[in-house]
Design an enzyme around this catalytic site. Structure first.
Site, mmCIF file in Angstrom:
data_model
loop_
_atom_site.group_PDB
_atom_site.id
_atom_site.type_symbol
_atom_site.label_atom_id
_atom_site.label_comp_id
_atom_site.label_asym_id
_atom_site.label_seq_id
_atom_site.Cartn_x
_atom_site.Cartn_y
_atom_site.Cartn_z
ATOM 1 N N HIS A 68 -8.981 55.919 8.628
ATOM 2 C CA HIS A 68 -9.421 54.713 9.355
ATOM 3 C C HIS A 68 -10.890 54.409 9.060
ATOM 4 C CE1 HIS A 68 -8.710 52.264 13.272
ATOM 5 N NE2 HIS A 68 -9.616 51.669 12.515
ATOM 6 N N LEU A 71 -14.509 49.130 5.332
ATOM 7 C CA LEU A 71 -15.484 49.048 4.235
ATOM 8 C C LEU A 71 -16.026 47.632 4.012
ATOM 9 C CD1 LEU A 71 -13.943 51.518 1.611
ATOM 10 C CD2 LEU A 71 -15.778 51.929 3.243
ATOM 11 N N HIS A 240 -6.869 55.202 16.915
ATOM 12 C CA HIS A 240 -7.893 55.404 17.964
ATOM 13 C C HIS A 240 -7.385 55.425 19.397
ATOM 14 C CE1 HIS A 240 -7.591 51.054 17.770
ATOM 15 N NE2 HIS A 240 -8.414 50.928 16.755
ATOM 16 N N ASP A 313 -12.870 55.628 12.301
ATOM 17 C CA ASP A 313 -13.003 54.198 12.639
ATOM 18 C C ASP A 313 -14.420 53.731 12.283
ATOM 19 O OD1 ASP A 313 -12.441 51.634 13.390
ATOM 20 O OD2 ASP A 313 -12.188 52.050 15.518
HETATM 21 O O1 DOR Z 1 -14.800 49.070 17.211
HETATM 22 C C1 DOR Z 1 -14.049 48.577 16.398
HETATM 23 N N1 DOR Z 1 -14.493 47.971 15.269
HETATM 24 N N2 DOR Z 1 -12.726 48.603 16.623
HETATM 25 C C2 DOR Z 1 -11.833 47.947 15.849
HETATM 26 O O2 DOR Z 1 -10.675 48.031 16.130
HETATM 27 C C3 DOR Z 1 -12.295 47.148 14.713
HETATM 28 C C4 DOR Z 1 -13.611 47.593 14.237
HETATM 29 C C5 DOR Z 1 -14.273 46.631 13.308
HETATM 30 O O3 DOR Z 1 -13.620 46.111 12.411
HETATM 31 O O4 DOR Z 1 -15.488 46.418 13.469
HETATM 32 ZN ZN ZN Z 2 -8.641 49.282 15.776
#
Ligand code: DOR
Ligand code: ZN
Length: 436
Positions: A68, A71, A240, A313
């Site tokens: 996860h 990029l 997550h 994440d």
């Molecule tokens: O905190 C987050 N940022 N959760 C997500 O599900 C998407 C991600 C993002 O793309 O910034």
């Molecule tokens: Zn997410």
């Protein structure tokens, strides 16, 4: 050829955890055994130049696989791009990263999958594997051409960043997932329950006067997706997970034999909502940080295997965006470079989680679940490998980070315990925290 001498090898795929010697030759793991002599090793080198590393007091394990990672390329390269992100990955101990599909445009066609794959190869650091979206344009209604995108190199499918709100679309996606053999990665967040919430609904959100996201926004979708996975037999991976209730739902579904895996992010294991102040947009993340009880349930769930994986994440954002008022700042924490050391610092050292479990959950299980190379140091495999030095000291600061992003809650912290050498396919790509 590399000779890692007297190093503590952690390889849960072979049930190895103890002091050994490791030989790497021609880009592959040649041998893991104990008590090698110099003559033996030189004999095996057969003329190849030999570098010997004194591994005493250090750990070696298969390169971490992060399922996860955002990029941001194509489209938001001011936040991160595939080159900077894959450099950050190897600095943090990751040799494979799965690139999330919520780019601009989203990765919803074979051509875009091939673009991400090619950019990753061109960068030449961690293996970058594209995740395709589940629905066209991440609009939640029409499914993408999964088989075609799989043929182009997609490693999984997800509309992460957005929930698939329509249950029939999710059901169909799981049916198709069965055909590709890949899991659907679900970002569980009911849009209506979450509303315009900014942090977890609770005492702290009330005190701060910020709109809250109830825990149920996550758990009702976890329950829905578990029911659909059971009905269809499709593979489901829950991204997550952040609530105690979700952990309990997954535990029960697994007992019934549902084909589900789940991940947890380091920040949900380390922080809770009480720690958020009105200026701490760095802790504004989605799903939001939960209560202390949630954090405990997540740690227990990870330790007992209910939660299968750790994933970062990694969500890079610019400082301009993250320094906006709390209500306007984007959700996300950039974490590739600090995540492993943070878990070491906050969970392994205090005895909450074994390092063996961390390696299993961040390397072995991701490889198995997503059918990827890596996640093992078996002789003959490509040497994607990390040397971790529990004594290496570093201050996390903005001059040493190689990601474009600075939205990490750990700036200014000095820790001991970092990945200090990283090999991808036997090639050294990071040494003493410097990306080569
Ligand atoms: O905190 C987050 N940022 N959760 C997500 O599900 C998407 C991600 C993002 O793309 O910034
Ligand atoms: Zn997410």
């Amino acid at each position: 050829m590399w000779w890692l001498k007297d190093v503590w090898v952690i390889d849960p795929s072979q049930k190895v955890s103890g002091p050994q010697d490791v030989l790497v030759k021609g880009g592959q793991i040649l041998e893991i055994s104990s008590g090698m002599t110099e003559e033996e090793v030189l004999g095996k080198a057969q003329g190849e130049s030999l570098e010997t590393i004194n591994g005493k007091g250090k750990f070696v394990f298969p390169g971490l696989i992060d399922v996860h990672t955002h990029l941001r390329e194509p489209g938001q390269e001011d936040k991160e791009d595939i080159l900077s992100g894959s450099r950050a990955a190897v600095r943090g101990g990751f040799t494979t990263i799965l690139a999330m599909a919520n780019t601009h445009p989203p990765i919803d066609s074979r051509a875009l999958v091939e673009f991400v794959l090619r950019q990753g190869e061109r960068a030449g650091y961690a293996h970058v594997l594209p995740i395709g979206t589940v629905t066209k344009g991440m609009q939640g209604s029409e499914l993408v051409e999964m088989a075609d995108m799989k043929a182009g190199g997609a490693a999984a499918f997800s509309d992460d960043g957005k929930n698939i709100q329509n249950p029939e679309v999710m059901r169909l996606a799981l049916e198709y997932a069965k055909l590709t053999g890949f899991p659907i990665i679900s970002h569980c967040e009911d849009k209506d329950l979450a509303g315009e919430g900014l942090m977890r609904r609770g005492v702290t959100s009330g005190r701060m006067g910020l709109r809250g996201i109830p825990a149920s926004a996550e758990s009702v979708i976890v329950a829905r997706d578990l029911i659909l996975a059971e009905e269809t037999g499709g593979k489901l991976h829950l991204a997550h997970i952040s609530t105690a209730e979700s952990v309990e739902l997954i535990r029960r579904a697994k007992a019934r034999g549902v084909d589900v895996t789940a991940e947890v992010n380091p920040h949900h294991l380390i922080f809770c909502d009480e720690e958020i102040g009105i200026t701490d947009t760095v802790l504004k993340v989605n799903p939001p940080l939960g209560s202390r009880g949630d954090r405990e349930a997540l740690i227990e769930g990870l330790a007992d295997g209910t939660i299968d994986m750790i994933a970062t994440d990694h969500a890079p954002h610019t400082q301009a965006e993250k320094t906006r008022p709390f209500a306007e700042a984007p959700f996300g924490i950039a974490s590739l470079e600090t995540a492993l050391s943070a878990v070491w610092q906050y969970l392994v050292l205090p005895g909450r989680l074994s390092f063996d479990r961390v390696v299993e959950a961040w390397s072995v299980t991701p490889a198995q679940r997503f059918g990827l190379n890596g996640g093992t140091l078996k002789p003959g495999v490509s040497a994607d490998m990390v040397l971790f030095d529990p004594d290496f000291k570093e201050e996390i600061n903005s001059t040493t980070l190689v990601s474009k992003a600075r939205n990490t809650p750990f700036l200014g912290k000095t820790w001991q315990g970092f990945p200090v050498m990283v090999w991808v396919e036997g090639r050294l790509v990071q040494r003493d925290r410097t990306v080569i």
